[in-house]
Design an enzyme around this catalytic site. Structure first.
Site, PDB file in Angstrom:
ATOM      1  N   LEU A 105      22.649  13.113  -4.860  1.00 45.42           N
ATOM      2  CA  LEU A 105      23.806  13.343  -5.723  1.00 45.42           C
ATOM      3  C   LEU A 105      23.491  14.416  -6.754  1.00 45.42           C
ATOM      4  CD1 LEU A 105      25.220   9.767  -6.407  1.00 45.42           C
ATOM      5  CD2 LEU A 105      25.371  11.191  -4.367  1.00 45.42           C
ATOM      6  N   GLY A 150      20.453  10.208  -2.554  1.00 53.66           N
ATOM      7  CA  GLY A 150      21.695  10.395  -1.804  1.00 53.66           C
ATOM      8  C   GLY A 150      21.507  11.189  -0.515  1.00 53.66           C
ATOM      9  N   ASN A 174      14.734   6.686  -3.807  1.00 55.15           N
ATOM     10  CA  ASN A 174      13.764   6.680  -4.904  1.00 55.15           C
ATOM     11  C   ASN A 174      14.422   6.485  -6.270  1.00 55.15           C
ATOM     12  OD1 ASN A 174      15.020   9.192  -4.706  1.00 55.15           O
ATOM     13  ND2 ASN A 174      13.333  10.242  -5.716  1.00 55.15           N
ATOM     14  N   GLU A 175      15.643   5.964  -6.291  1.00 54.96           N
ATOM     15  CA  GLU A 175      16.387   5.838  -7.535  1.00 54.96           C
ATOM     16  C   GLU A 175      15.590   5.132  -8.638  1.00 54.96           C
ATOM     17  OE1 GLU A 175      17.686   5.672  -4.616  1.00 54.96           O
ATOM     18  OE2 GLU A 175      19.703   6.519  -4.581  1.00 54.96           O
TER      19      GLU A 175
HETATM   20  C1  LIG Z   1      28.518   9.045 -13.376  1.00 52.50           C
HETATM   21  C2  LIG Z   1      29.271   9.345 -12.136  1.00 52.50           C
HETATM   22  C3  LIG Z   1      29.546   8.164 -11.296  1.00 52.50           C
HETATM   23  C4  LIG Z   1      30.058   7.029 -12.090  1.00 52.50           C
HETATM   24  C5  LIG Z   1      30.109   5.735 -11.394  1.00 52.50           C
HETATM   25  C6  LIG Z   1      28.862   5.353 -10.688  1.00 52.50           C
HETATM   26  C7  LIG Z   1      27.757   4.912 -11.560  1.00 52.50           C
HETATM   27  C8  LIG Z   1      26.494   4.719 -10.833  1.00 52.50           C
HETATM   28  C9  LIG Z   1      25.751   5.964 -10.748  1.00 52.50           C
HETATM   29  C10 LIG Z   1      24.483   5.650 -10.133  1.00 52.50           C
HETATM   30  C11 LIG Z   1      24.226   6.569  -9.005  1.00 52.50           C
HETATM   31  C12 LIG Z   1      23.085   6.021  -8.281  1.00 52.50           C
HETATM   32  C13 LIG Z   1      22.793   6.825  -7.083  1.00 52.50           C
HETATM   33  C14 LIG Z   1      22.042   7.908  -7.148  1.00 52.50           C
HETATM   34  C15 LIG Z   1      21.701   8.628  -5.945  1.00 52.50           C
HETATM   35  C16 LIG Z   1      21.205  10.018  -6.185  1.00 52.50           C
HETATM   36  O1  LIG Z   1      21.203  10.768  -5.248  1.00 52.50           O
HETATM   37  S1  LIG Z   1      20.681  10.502  -7.731  1.00 52.50           S
HETATM   38  C17 LIG Z   1      19.967  12.085  -7.467  1.00 52.50           C
HETATM   39  C18 LIG Z   1      18.585  11.893  -7.073  1.00 52.50           C
HETATM   40  N1  LIG Z   1      17.948  13.132  -6.670  1.00 52.50           N
HETATM   41  C19 LIG Z   1      16.948  13.622  -7.325  1.00 52.50           C
HETATM   42  O2  LIG Z   1      16.538  13.108  -8.329  1.00 52.50           O
HETATM   43  C20 LIG Z   1      16.355  14.861  -6.742  1.00 52.50           C
HETATM   44  C21 LIG Z   1      15.556  15.525  -7.752  1.00 52.50           C
HETATM   45  N2  LIG Z   1      15.068  16.787  -7.217  1.00 52.50           N
HETATM   46  C22 LIG Z   1      13.873  16.897  -6.610  1.00 52.50           C
HETATM   47  O3  LIG Z   1      13.148  15.965  -6.391  1.00 52.50           O
HETATM   48  C23 LIG Z   1      13.476  18.296  -6.270  1.00 52.50           C
HETATM   49  O4  LIG Z   1      14.338  19.178  -6.914  1.00 52.50           O
HETATM   50  C24 LIG Z   1      13.502  18.597  -4.759  1.00 52.50           C
HETATM   51  C25 LIG Z   1      12.363  17.841  -4.046  1.00 52.50           C
HETATM   52  C26 LIG Z   1      14.834  18.215  -4.122  1.00 52.50           C
HETATM   53  C27 LIG Z   1      13.279  20.113  -4.555  1.00 52.50           C
HETATM   54  O5  LIG Z   1      12.109  20.508  -5.209  1.00 52.50           O
HETATM   55  P1  LIG Z   1      11.823  22.049  -5.437  1.00 52.50           P
HETATM   56  O6  LIG Z   1      11.981  22.801  -4.170  1.00 52.50           O
HETATM   57  O7  LIG Z   1      10.503  22.136  -6.134  1.00 52.50           O
HETATM   58  O8  LIG Z   1      13.004  22.550  -6.375  1.00 52.50           O
HETATM   59  P2  LIG Z   1      13.186  22.290  -7.943  1.00 52.50           P
HETATM   60  O9  LIG Z   1      12.562  23.440  -8.670  1.00 52.50           O
HETATM   61  O10 LIG Z   1      12.782  20.921  -8.332  1.00 52.50           O
HETATM   62  O11 LIG Z   1      14.778  22.374  -8.072  1.00 52.50           O
HETATM   63  C28 LIG Z   1      15.472  23.606  -7.896  1.00 52.50           C
HETATM   64  C29 LIG Z   1      16.733  23.557  -8.706  1.00 52.50           C
HETATM   65  O12 LIG Z   1      17.574  22.526  -8.189  1.00 52.50           O
HETATM   66  C30 LIG Z   1      17.978  21.651  -9.231  1.00 52.50           C
HETATM   67  N3  LIG Z   1      18.166  20.283  -8.694  1.00 52.50           N
HETATM   68  C31 LIG Z   1      17.271  19.554  -8.051  1.00 52.50           C
HETATM   69  N4  LIG Z   1      17.795  18.368  -7.683  1.00 52.50           N
HETATM   70  C32 LIG Z   1      19.070  18.363  -8.123  1.00 52.50           C
HETATM   71  C33 LIG Z   1      20.143  17.408  -8.052  1.00 52.50           C
HETATM   72  N5  LIG Z   1      19.999  16.218  -7.448  1.00 52.50           N
HETATM   73  N6  LIG Z   1      21.300  17.738  -8.621  1.00 52.50           N
HETATM   74  C34 LIG Z   1      21.478  18.929  -9.233  1.00 52.50           C
HETATM   75  N7  LIG Z   1      20.500  19.870  -9.328  1.00 52.50           N
HETATM   76  C35 LIG Z   1      19.321  19.588  -8.779  1.00 52.50           C
HETATM   77  C36 LIG Z   1      16.836  21.730 -10.214  1.00 52.50           C
HETATM   78  O13 LIG Z   1      17.238  21.317 -11.476  1.00 52.50           O
HETATM   79  C37 LIG Z   1      16.503  23.186 -10.157  1.00 52.50           C
HETATM   80  O14 LIG Z   1      17.459  23.879 -10.918  1.00 52.50           O
HETATM   81  P3  LIG Z   1      17.044  25.142 -11.823  1.00 52.50           P
HETATM   82  O15 LIG Z   1      16.462  26.132 -10.871  1.00 52.50           O
HETATM   83  O16 LIG Z   1      16.036  24.620 -12.794  1.00 52.50           O
HETATM   84  O17 LIG Z   1      18.316  25.580 -12.444  1.00 52.50           O
END
Ligand SMILES: CCCCCCCCCCCC/C=C/CC(=O)SCCNC(=O)CCNC(=O)[C@H](O)C(C)(C)COP(=O)(O)OP(=O)(O)OC[C@H]1O[C@@H](n2cnc3c(N)ncnc32)[C@H](O)[C@@H]1OP(=O)(O)O
Length: 229
Positions: A105, A150, A174-175
């Protein structure tokens, strides 16, 4: 938002429990080209080969194919179009980006947004799951990069999974590591694939698995050694 009954399969397009051979390379012969239909939205490219009935849906939303409202909307529209095309029997979802299947997400969708926007976003997440899980087509995730949270849900929602082996690629819900709780239907989708005990452990610890570890725990239909599927 609650869930209604989800029909899974049930059409002649669904080969019961049979493994699928997926041709993911370039067209073997120029005559094949005429049977290919392509469409592209900003974040998702779709190629349907009508001669095989297999569509490949490629995510092309840099930097990490995060599931934003726009992405999810395009995904649902693309899947719906394929669903309506009777020549399409199966769809492979994969990434056009190096190293990333989907980062899950979009974090920016969950921060500082209005309640209306949050509601719209969350509905789109559920819609993606409902459409993919309830699809009449055979659905396959070709996971050619990292796939946390997600992104993992999307892969688990498919009928089959194939993951490229690379020590840098991890997949899992991994949430917990992020300080949030995986919604119950994320958990249920994982239970359906790997069972209660493995899911319990994986969610408690917020584990990300490598392809070989995941294969051991019966996540996969298959895995491949090439880093790009
Ligand atoms: C509130 C709304 C809903 C209301 C009702 C619901 C309430 C309940 C909500 C609960 C939700 C629960 C469910 C959650 C499920 C999810 O999916 S949460 C998201 C989880 N994902 C992550 O945490 C992924 C984190 N990212 C990483 O681990 C790494 O980025 C990667 C392994 C994917 C890639 O690594 P790498 O190649 O080294 O790139 P990075 O330098 O880390 O990232 C590049 C760039 O991308 C941005 N980014 C990374 N992940 C995300 C993301 N998920 N969303 C948006 N952006 C992301 C990162 O910030 C970098 O950006 P910049 O270059 O710094 O600008």
């Amino acid at each position: 938002m609650g869930f209604g009954t989800v029909s899974r399969g049930g059409s002649s397009r669904w080969p019961d429990q049979r493994l699928c051979t997926v041709e993911m390379g370039p067209p073997c012969h120029t005559s094949c080209l005429s049977r290919r239909k392509s469409s592209s939205s900003p974040k998702i490219k779709v190629d349907l080969d009508s001669s095989t009935g297999i569509a490949v849906m490629k995510f092309q939303s840099p930097p990490v194919n995060s599931l934003s409202l726009d992405f999810l909307t395009e995904f649902c529209i693309s899947l719906e179009k394929l669903e309506m095309d009777r020549s399409c029997r199966g769809v492979v979802v994969t990434s056009a980006l190096p190293k990333i299947f989907s980062a899950g997400l979009d974090i920016m969708e969950m921060y500082g947004k209005s309640p209306e926007r949050c509601g719209e976003f969350w509905k789109a997440v559920q819609e993606m799951w409902l459409k993919l899980y309830g699809s009449n087509m055979v659905t396959i995730a070709a996971i050619n990069g990292s796939s946390p949270a997600g992104g993992c849900l999307m892969a688990l929602t498919c009928d089959y999974r194939i993951m490229a082996e690379n020590p840098r690629y991890g997949i899992g819900l991994n949430e917990t590591q992020l300080g949030i709780v995986a919604p119950f239907w994320f958990k249920d989708t994982m239970v359906n694939t790997v069972g209660h005990r493995t899911t319990e452990l994986a969610l408690e610890l917020g584990l990300l698995y490598s392809a070989p570890d995941a294969l051991r725990l019966a996540w996969w239909t298959s895995w491949c050694r090439r880093t790009r599927c």
